[in-house]
Write a protein that holds these residues in place. Structure first.
Motif, PDB file in Angstrom:
ATOM      1  N   GLY A  89       0.832  -1.206   0.000  1.00 29.65           N
ATOM      2  CA  GLY A  89       0.000   0.000   0.000  1.00 29.65           C
ATOM      3  C   GLY A  89       0.863   1.251   0.000  1.00 29.65           C
ATOM      4  N   HIS A 101       8.120   6.149  12.148  1.00 31.39           N
ATOM      5  CA  HIS A 101       7.115   5.807  11.141  1.00 31.39           C
ATOM      6  C   HIS A 101       7.819   5.095   9.975  1.00 31.39           C
ATOM      7  N   MET A 155       1.551  -4.149   2.929  1.00 33.70           N
ATOM      8  CA  MET A 155       0.115  -4.128   3.242  1.00 33.70           C
ATOM      9  C   MET A 155      -0.700  -4.837   2.157  1.00 33.70           C
ATOM     10  N   MET A 190      -0.863  -2.905  11.161  1.00 36.40           N
ATOM     11  CA  MET A 190      -1.298  -1.568  11.591  1.00 36.40           C
ATOM     12  C   MET A 190      -0.204  -0.521  11.376  1.00 36.40           C
ATOM     13  N   ALA A 191      -0.624   0.748  11.385  1.00 37.09           N
ATOM     14  CA  ALA A 191       0.337   1.857  11.282  1.00 37.09           C
ATOM     15  C   ALA A 191       0.933   2.104  12.669  1.00 37.09           C
ATOM     16  N   CYS A 209       8.797  -1.132   7.315  1.00 34.80           N
ATOM     17  CA  CYS A 209       8.832  -1.165   5.839  1.00 34.80           C
ATOM     18  C   CYS A 209      10.276  -1.033   5.363  1.00 34.80           C
TER      19      CYS A 209
HETATM   20  C1  LIG Z   1       0.881   1.445   3.374  1.00 33.17           C
HETATM   21  C2  LIG Z   1       1.539   1.201   4.683  1.00 33.17           C
HETATM   22  N1  LIG Z   1       2.213   0.063   4.871  1.00 33.17           N
HETATM   23  C3  LIG Z   1       2.799  -0.184   6.066  1.00 33.17           C
HETATM   24  C4  LIG Z   1       2.720   0.720   7.091  1.00 33.17           C
HETATM   25  C5  LIG Z   1       3.349   0.416   8.444  1.00 33.17           C
HETATM   26  O1  LIG Z   1       4.329   1.283   8.740  1.00 33.17           O
HETATM   27  C6  LIG Z   1       2.004   1.916   6.857  1.00 33.17           C
HETATM   28  N2  LIG Z   1       1.871   2.876   7.823  1.00 33.17           N
HETATM   29  N3  LIG Z   1       1.425   2.125   5.640  1.00 33.17           N
END
Ligand SMILES: Cc1ncc(CO)c(N)n1
Ligand SMILES: Nc1ncnc2c1ncn2[C@@H]1O[C@H](COP(=O)(O)OP(=O)(O)OP(=O)(O)O)[C@@H](O)[C@H]1O
Length: 275
Positions: free
Chosen positions: A12, A210, A81, A110-111, A214
């Protein structure tokens, strides 16, 4: 001409650029690997949280994937995601047809602020479809707890969870990330071949994390794309991510992003360059 290593991320988006596809592509670029992407969901999010999610139609995900593999064949693939069960089934089929390509499964749920990116009832599907295909799966503590349904409080628990994820779910290897625990940032790697390994880095005192997950899984993918052996790839990715967190960026109103060019700043005075 020297080999051009190629990594594909299927994930995502994050329009603020700190997580998701955008973080993956920045990581690939920093590691001198040609980056490609298949977008599964468009996420209206920023450093403070997730506002809305718009899923890409299944057929179009398939078309994106085919367009990539028909033309520029990836040397390694990562998924992030993957929000819907039908997306997981589609990718299971596609990845099964390309089993020769190393595959990093980041089981994103989750974020950073806790906003869900994957509904609770869909998580079992991830365990059944994509995790068993993974060369390496990269859960954080909460994701690992969900994958094997056990509580994880410390490094001993992380080790037990890592062994269970490989033995019970069928992934080739796993790295359980300890970012959310206290003390040093210790992750636990396990594969049947190498056994258990701890990856240790000093914890940076920052809330700007943040997209750390990833970045870490994309760095593993980039190293695997270069043909680096699994444990070595994970160790190099850990160092890259630690640098990205050491030099994390104080931008945005929430959890700021990691700094993907942090590895180039080692030895320079000061941290959190920017504003
Ligand atoms: C699209 C996406 N993937 C993974 C994360 C996790 O950091 C995020 N916040 N947004
Ligand atoms: N404050 C910190 N200092 C040093 N390393 C950290 C810190 N926080 C996380 N890490 C490391 O970053 C990597 C990613 O772990 P983390 O547990 O944060 O992933 P995550 O929760 O999946 O991240 P996200 O969901 O934001 O993408 C791991 O190697 C972890 O040890």
């Amino acid at each position: 001409m020297s080999t051009i290593y190629r990594a594909l991320t299927i994930a995502g988006t994050d329009p603020t650029g700190g997580a998701g596809i955008q973080a993956d592509l920045k990581t690939f670029q920093e590691l001198e690997v040609y980056g490609m992407s298949v977008i599964t969901s468009l996420v209206a999010q920023n450093t403070t949280g997730v506002r809305a999610i718009h899923h890409v139609p299944l057929e179009f995900i398939d078309q994106q994937f085919q367009a990539v593999v028909d033309d520029i064949y990836p040397s390694a693939i990562k998924t992030g995601m993957i929000a819907l069960p039908e997306m997981m089934e589609l990718l299971q089929q596609q990845l099964n047809s390309h089993k020769n390509v190393p595959y990093v499964c980041d089981p994103v749920m989750m974020a950073k602020n806790g906003d869900p990116l994957l509904e609770k009832h869909v998580r079992a599907k991830l365990r059944e479809t994509l995790v068993p295909l993974a060369t390496i799966v990269t859960p954080n503590i909460a994701e690992a707890e969900d994958l094997i349904d056990m509580q994880i409080d410390d490094i001993d628990d992380m080790e037990k969870a890592a062994i269970r994820i490989v033995k019970e779910l069928g992934a080739q290897s796993v790295v359980v990330k300890g970012g959310s625990l206290t003390g040093d940032a210790v992750d636990v790697f396990y594969s049947r071949e190498t056994g258990l390994f701890k990856l240790d880095a000093p914890r940076t005192d920052t809330k700007h994390t943040h997209g750390t997950g990833c970045t870490f899984s994309a760095a593993i993918c980039a190293q695997l794309a270069k043909g680096i052996a699994l444990l070595d790839a994970v160790q190099k990715a850990k160092a890259f991510t630690a640098d990205a967190i050491t030099w994390s960026l104080q931008i945005g109103n929430g959890y700021g992003p990691t700094n993907h060019w942090g590895h180039r700043l080692n030895g320079l005075p000061g941290k959190n360059v920017n504003q």
